[in-house]
Motif scaffolding. Structure first.
Motif, PDB file in Angstrom:
ATOM      1  N   PRO A  51       0.825  -1.209   0.000  1.00 53.47           N
ATOM      2  CA  PRO A  51       0.000   0.000   0.000  1.00 53.47           C
ATOM      3  C   PRO A  51       0.860   1.260   0.000  1.00 53.47           C
ATOM      4  N   ALA A  52       0.342   2.317  -0.590  1.00 52.44           N
ATOM      5  CA  ALA A  52       1.099   3.564  -0.732  1.00 52.44           C
ATOM      6  C   ALA A  52       1.660   4.025   0.611  1.00 52.44           C
ATOM      7  N   SER A  53       2.894   4.526   0.565  1.00 50.17           N
ATOM      8  CA  SER A  53       3.597   5.102   1.732  1.00 50.17           C
ATOM      9  C   SER A  53       3.830   4.087   2.847  1.00 50.17           C
ATOM     10  N   SER A  54       3.825   2.785   2.532  1.00 51.54           N
ATOM     11  CA  SER A  54       4.003   1.778   3.580  1.00 51.54           C
ATOM     12  C   SER A  54       5.254   0.938   3.384  1.00 51.54           C
ATOM     13  N   PHE A  55       6.086   1.281   2.422  1.00 52.52           N
ATOM     14  CA  PHE A  55       7.274   0.484   2.135  1.00 52.52           C
ATOM     15  C   PHE A  55       8.459   1.100   2.884  1.00 52.52           C
ATOM     16  N   ARG A  56       8.509   0.857   4.196  1.00 53.09           N
ATOM     17  CA  ARG A  56       9.549   1.469   5.019  1.00 53.09           C
ATOM     18  C   ARG A  56      10.524   0.435   5.570  1.00 53.09           C
ATOM     19  N   THR A  57      10.000  -0.658   6.142  1.00 50.96           N
ATOM     20  CA  THR A  57      10.862  -1.669   6.749  1.00 50.96           C
ATOM     21  C   THR A  57      10.761  -2.974   5.955  1.00 50.96           C
TER      22      THR A  57
END
Length: 626
Positions: free
Chosen positions: A131-137
């Motif tokens: 989901p958008a803006s959720s690719f952090r960890t």
């Protein structure tokens, strides 16, 4: 690399490269990357004494507290000085990249890792499925040298986690991340250990998991881990270690998060994994299966699959009702190869909306996959309808094919050996010399692709050049490889060079190829090949090639059982005057032309048979009357 190889005498090559990598990170972290601040402390003899070595190791440990341990120190002061000098001229990340490239070359692909084109594609899929803006960890529980984590960082992940069973390889991954993750908020944690057995938890939720797990592990712990809570989709059989890794990865990602895995094709079809595959489908955990071409990653002889999965327990998101199947003739480097206007996000989230491309991609309802075998192999799902030429077009094609085939057969007949080949040779037995002897006398030069030398970035003229591969030499076809980026020590082929493989294939095929000016000259020499460049005033190329391909000659110069390697220096060549060599060379050349004519006629005949067979079985053509 020579200094690292000497360092590896006792420690092993992987451990020696890891020590060098950690020392490079220490130099950068401690600020020793400029000529004014060069690290000059080591001194003395060929090895550090215990007191000085212990002091330096404690200094490195204080500077690199996050590295998986225990840490070890390079023994050679000379190697430490060489590395210290290197990072004052080139960035530590570049020095480490060169070291890793040569390490992989020395170990012939046995280092656990993922080729960067495949790693980049997998990270692209994970980013598209998030989901958008959720690719952090991002987590890789079997990270090897960290290639997938590096690809995730390029895609925008701010923190990456990795686990690796082999301590030196884990240290290499940690070193890579340390010299590359330099932006604000970026970071990494690399641990050493067996992820399946230790099953560590992480503080924050993991947004995505990328994994290229070890394959066909019989000792992965089926009995010890039989009651683990991770087996939500079924207890994996002893032969299904890959499905254990699939479930482990799904258990580590947050609800709704993607898991992208590189798996062997057998995982999609083995009967022992049928129940788990069915449960993955019923729960909506599987989103796509993408077939890669052979050679995209190790093992190079099979086409691996990429599985795109999703933790199914996601609130507010519709359950997937279809699975996307794709066939990639090459590793994609951009948008969807069959429909450039469609993004990977659209294909993965709603594949049923974008139609079918026969042979390349298709969205299949989950209910259609839940049969007796639950076979998730893409090829059967992508088979399109027969594309049969109309009878009138086929008639015209056959007319042209008949003339072409007749011409090829006539040429083969004209080239076929006749009675004139029956004259016995009455001279004494051969007096021979080895290729090594001919090299020493200057009659021959032996060339091979090198893995040492100046950085490839200094020469960009070879980028995009055709490459002659060992398979091309065996099949008698033009160079089929390409070199996307310059390589160290590349060898450019010249007309008249004689090229022989360095191994004998399992079918026992071996040949020698004389490079011609039209197709081979200016191409680059591929791996697993030897190039012999004769002095034309002393050796005839076709004469040389004919005797080098002699099966008895090859057998005497070979060693090994499963992989038979040919030592080109031990091959024998008769000592004959140049004029007599040319007579033999002309005969060998005629035999080669005869072989090529037969091959061409066979290919044309098989093409005609294939068209007619398809037309008969499709019901568009009536059999001729007897």
């Amino acid at each position: 690399m020579a200094g690292v190889l000497r360092e590896a005498d006792d420690a092993g090559l992987g451990a020696a490269v890891a020590r060098a990598a950690l020392f490079l990170v220490f130099l950068e972290r401690a600020g020793h990357t400029s000529p004014d601040a060069m690290y000059v402390r080591p001194g003395g003899g060929p090895d550090l004494d215990a007191e000085l070595g212990g002091e330096i190791l404690r200094e490195i440990g204080r500077t690199l507290p996050e590295m998986p341990g225990p840490l070890a120190l390079l023994r050679s002061p000379n190697l430490m000085r060489d590395l210290s000098n290197a990072v004052t001229k080139r960035p530590p990340a570049e020095v480490l990249g060169t070291l890793l490239t040569r390490f992989r070359s020395e170990t012939r692909g046995r280092v656990p890792g993922t080729p960067m084109p495949v790693a980049a594609f997998m990270a692209t899929l994970a980013r598209a499925a998030t989901p958008a803006s959720s690719f952090r960890t991002v987590l890789d529980p079997s990270c090897g040298t960290g290639d997938l984590l590096e690809a995730a960082r390029v895609q925008g992940a701010s923190y990456v986690y990795g686990e690796e069973k082999d301590l030196p390889i884990a240290q290499l991954a940690a070193a890579q991340m340390a010299v590359r993750l330099t932006g604000p908020g970026e970071g990494s944690t690399i641990r050493s250990g067996d992820a399946l057995h230790e099953d560590r938890a992480y503080g924050p939720e993991i947004d995505a998991v990328l994994c290229n797990p070890p394959y066909s592990q019989r000792d992965w712990g089926a009995e010890e881990l039989a009651y683990a809570s991770r087996w939500e989709y079924g207890l994996p059989a002893r032969s299904e270690s890959e499905l254990a890794w699939v479930q482990h990865c799904l258990a580590r990602v947050r609800p709704g998060g993607p898991v992208v895995m590189l798996l062997p094709p057998a995982v999609a079809a083995r009967s022992s994994g049928r129940r788990i595959r069915a449960e993955l489908l019923r729960r909506g955990a599987l989103r796509a299966v993408i077939a890669l071409p052979p050679g995209a990653a190790q093992p190079a002889h099979i086409g691996l699959h990429i599985w795109v999965l999703q933790h199914p327990e996601s609130e507010g998101r519709p359950r997937m009702e279809n699975v996307l199947f794709m066939n990639c003739p090459s590793v994609p480097a951009g948008p969807s190869p069959d429909r450039p206007q469609v993004t990977w996000r659209e294909l993965l989230t709603a594949p049923e909306k974008h139609g079918e491309v026969p042979g390349l991609s298709r969205s299949v309802p989950i209910i259609d996959l839940l049969d007796d075998t639950v076979d998730l192999t893409p090829a059967p799902r992508l088979a399109g309808p027969y594309e049969i030429t109309r009878p009138d077009e086929l008639r015209r094609t056959l007319g042209g094919s008949q003339g072409s085939l007749s011409s090829s057969l006539s040429r083969a007949v004209n080239l076929s050996p006749g009675r004139e080949w029956g004259t016995p040779r009455t001279a004494d037995q051969w007096t021979t010399a080895s290729v090594a002897d001919l090299i020493r006398t200057g009659a021959l030069t032996l060339l091979r692709p090198k893995t040492t030398g100046p950085p490839a970035s200094q020469d960009t003229s070879m980028a995009g050049q055709p490459v002659l591969k060992a398979a091309d030499v065996i099949a008698g076809r033009p160079p089929s490889g390409t070199i996307p980026e310059p390589e160290d020590g590349a060898v450019r082929i010249e007309a008249g060079d004689v090229i022989v493989p360095s191994t004998v294939l399992s079918e026992g095929k071996y040949t020698a190829r004389v490079a011609d000016a039209r197709t081979d000259a200016r191409a680059l020499l591929g791996r697993n090949l030897h190039l012999l460049r004769p002095d034309p005033s002393r050796l005839d190329s076709w004469f040389l090639a004919g005797f080098l391909a002699d099966p008895t000659n090859v057998q005497r110069a070979s060693q090994g059982s499963s992989v038979v390697r040919v030592d080109a220096r031990r091959l024998q060549v008769p000592l004959l005057p140049l004029e007599e060599q040319q007579t033999y060379g002309a005969a060998f050349r005629r035999l080669r032309s005869f072989t090529e004519a037969l091959r061409r006629a066979t290919a044309q005949g098989e093409d005609v048979v294939g068209q007619l067979h398809d037309a008969l079985t499709a019901g568009t053509l009536k059999p001729p009357a007897d």
